[in-house]
Design a protein around this motif. Structure first.
Motif, PDB file in Angstrom:
ATOM      1  N   LEU A  13       0.843  -1.187   0.000  1.00 40.89           N
ATOM      2  CA  LEU A  13       0.000   0.000   0.000  1.00 40.89           C
ATOM      3  C   LEU A  13       0.882   1.242   0.000  1.00 40.89           C
ATOM      4  CD1 LEU A  13      -3.067   0.317   0.024  1.00 40.89           C
ATOM      5  CD2 LEU A  13      -2.939   0.737   2.478  1.00 40.89           C
ATOM      6  N   SER A  14       0.510   2.220  -0.806  1.00 42.92           N
ATOM      7  CA  SER A  14       1.245   3.488  -0.887  1.00 42.92           C
ATOM      8  C   SER A  14       0.227   4.595  -1.101  1.00 42.92           C
ATOM      9  CB  SER A  14       2.236   3.477  -2.046  1.00 42.92           C
ATOM     10  OG  SER A  14       1.540   3.410  -3.284  1.00 42.92           O
ATOM     11  N   ARG A  15       0.667   5.822  -0.933  1.00 39.28           N
ATOM     12  CA  ARG A  15      -0.239   6.959  -1.147  1.00 39.28           C
ATOM     13  C   ARG A  15      -0.737   6.988  -2.588  1.00 39.28           C
ATOM     14  NH1 ARG A  15      -1.678  11.944   0.993  1.00 39.28           N
ATOM     15  NH2 ARG A  15      -2.014  13.591  -0.544  1.00 39.28           N
ATOM     16  N   LYS A  57     -10.705  11.971   5.261  1.00 41.37           N
ATOM     17  CA  LYS A  57     -11.396  12.041   3.975  1.00 41.37           C
ATOM     18  C   LYS A  57     -11.039  13.315   3.218  1.00 41.37           C
ATOM     19  CE  LYS A  57     -14.796  10.992   0.975  1.00 41.37           C
ATOM     20  NZ  LYS A  57     -16.206  10.984   1.421  1.00 41.37           N
ATOM     21  N   GLU A  58     -10.890  14.427   3.931  1.00 36.19           N
ATOM     22  CA  GLU A  58     -10.560  15.679   3.260  1.00 36.19           C
ATOM     23  C   GLU A  58      -9.195  15.600   2.582  1.00 36.19           C
ATOM     24  OE1 GLU A  58     -12.564  18.528   2.883  1.00 36.19           O
ATOM     25  OE2 GLU A  58     -13.936  16.916   3.429  1.00 36.19           O
ATOM     26  N   GLU A  59      -8.230  15.007   3.238  1.00 36.69           N
ATOM     27  CA  GLU A  59      -6.914  14.852   2.616  1.00 36.69           C
ATOM     28  C   GLU A  59      -6.981  13.900   1.432  1.00 36.69           C
ATOM     29  OE1 GLU A  59      -2.458  13.246   3.689  1.00 36.69           O
ATOM     30  OE2 GLU A  59      -3.574  14.284   5.265  1.00 36.69           O
ATOM     31  N   GLY A  63      -5.946  14.880  -2.362  1.00 40.47           N
ATOM     32  CA  GLY A  63      -5.054  14.046  -3.163  1.00 40.47           C
ATOM     33  C   GLY A  63      -5.672  13.647  -4.484  1.00 40.47           C
ATOM     34  N   MET A  64      -6.982  13.444  -4.505  1.00 39.60           N
ATOM     35  CA  MET A  64      -7.658  13.111  -5.761  1.00 39.60           C
ATOM     36  C   MET A  64      -7.616  14.289  -6.733  1.00 39.60           C
ATOM     37  SD  MET A  64     -10.885  11.004  -4.141  1.00 39.60           S
ATOM     38  CE  MET A  64     -11.762  10.781  -5.709  1.00 39.60           C
ATOM     39  N   VAL A  65      -7.737  15.509  -6.191  1.00 39.10           N
ATOM     40  CA  VAL A  65      -7.591  16.693  -7.047  1.00 39.10           C
ATOM     41  C   VAL A  65      -6.174  16.764  -7.606  1.00 39.10           C
ATOM     42  CG1 VAL A  65      -7.555  19.217  -7.063  1.00 39.10           C
ATOM     43  CG2 VAL A  65      -9.425  18.005  -5.933  1.00 39.10           C
ATOM     44  N   THR A 113      -3.564  22.721  -2.480  1.00 44.50           N
ATOM     45  CA  THR A 113      -2.357  21.917  -2.324  1.00 44.50           C
ATOM     46  C   THR A 113      -1.244  22.467  -3.212  1.00 44.50           C
ATOM     47  OG1 THR A 113      -2.935  20.417  -4.137  1.00 44.50           O
ATOM     48  CG2 THR A 113      -3.823  19.893  -1.947  1.00 44.50           C
ATOM     49  N   PRO A 114       0.002  22.040  -2.985  1.00 42.81           N
ATOM     50  CA  PRO A 114       1.091  22.482  -3.861  1.00 42.81           C
ATOM     51  C   PRO A 114       0.834  22.166  -5.341  1.00 42.81           C
ATOM     52  CG  PRO A 114       2.007  21.537  -1.868  1.00 42.81           C
ATOM     53  CD  PRO A 114       0.525  21.297  -1.804  1.00 42.81           C
TER      54      PRO A 114
END
Length: 243
Positions: A13-15, A57-59, A63-65, A113-114
């Motif tokens: 599993l990874s980000r 969930k917000e993070e 990340g999906m964006v 996000t960056p």
């Protein structure tokens, strides 16, 4: 267990894997059905395993964006500013059309996000590299608004062009009566909304087909080009104050 499931189980599993699975799941079931528990089931892990890679969930949505931004083509280096901006906007639109949940998530984000800031920075950079002043670029970005992400708030919804609210299934006679009433009460709205059928994909709710989107985008770009050629500034372009 199939070989595919076995390979998935053995993959660490990874980000990136979590975000990729979240994007795929939202594409399949919609953003409302996406939850940390559902995502954990999809990855065949316990929910707590996800929190090593996304804290909540917000993070996950942030990340999906970021994953969406990675699908947008980078600026075309050897193109003029106008072609470069147009290409980038249409690439962003293509990404949104591939992921129907993306507009809703983009509009809900309060944390930039960056990756999002990098996209905005490079988008502004296309105008500055084209010789636009900082002042004009500032107003250009306001004019573009969400169009830089490939969507806008549209005026007409063809699925309900002839009625002010969703209607149950109507008999042909009842439908004809409804159109007659609309024609009498709101003739201009009915005439414009029913002028043409839109058969392209839609980003979110409303009439946002490819032709209408590109039509408005080109109007904006032509206007920006004219102002740039005139060395426009907000001071010179602003009407005199009323006394």
């Amino acid at each position: 267990m199939t070989q595919q499931a076995e390979r998935t189980r053995r993959t660490p599993l990874s980000r990136d894997r979590v975000l990729g699975a979240a994007v795929a799941l939202a594409d399949e079931v919609g953003i409302e059905a996406l939850s940390m528990r559902r995502l954990a089931q999809e990855l065949d892990v316990v929910p707590m395993a996800l929190y090593k890679h996304v804290t909540n969930k917000e993070e996950l949505l942030d990340g999906m964006v970021d994953a969406l931004v990675s699908e947008i083509d980078p600026p075309v280096g050897d193109a003029g500013w106008k072609d470069a901006v147009r290409s980038r906007v249409l690439s962003a639109r293509g990404a949104l059309l591939r992921h129907p949940w993306a507009r809703q998530v983009l509009e809900s984000r309060t944390n930039k996000t960056p990756a999002v800031l990098g996209y905005m920075d490079s988008f502004i950079g296309m105008f500055l590299a084209g010789g636009f002043s900082v002042d004009l670029t500032h107003h250009v970005m306001h004019a573009l608004g969400s169009r830089m992400w490939g969507f806008t708030q549209e005026l007409f919804d063809d699925s309900a062009a002839a009625s002010p609210a969703p209607q149950p299934a109507l008999t042909p006679e009842a439908q004809a009566a409804l159109f007659k009433e609309m024609a009498e009460r709101y003739p201009n709205i009915l005439q414009v909304a029913a002028a043409s059928a839109h058969d392209d994909s839609v980003v979110g709710q409303g009439c946002d087909d490819r032709f209408e989107f590109e039509f408005a985008l080109d109007l904006l770009l032509d206007g920006f080009e004219r102002l740039h050629a005139q060395n426009w500034s907000s001071r010179s372009g602003r009407p005199p104050a009323q006394v």
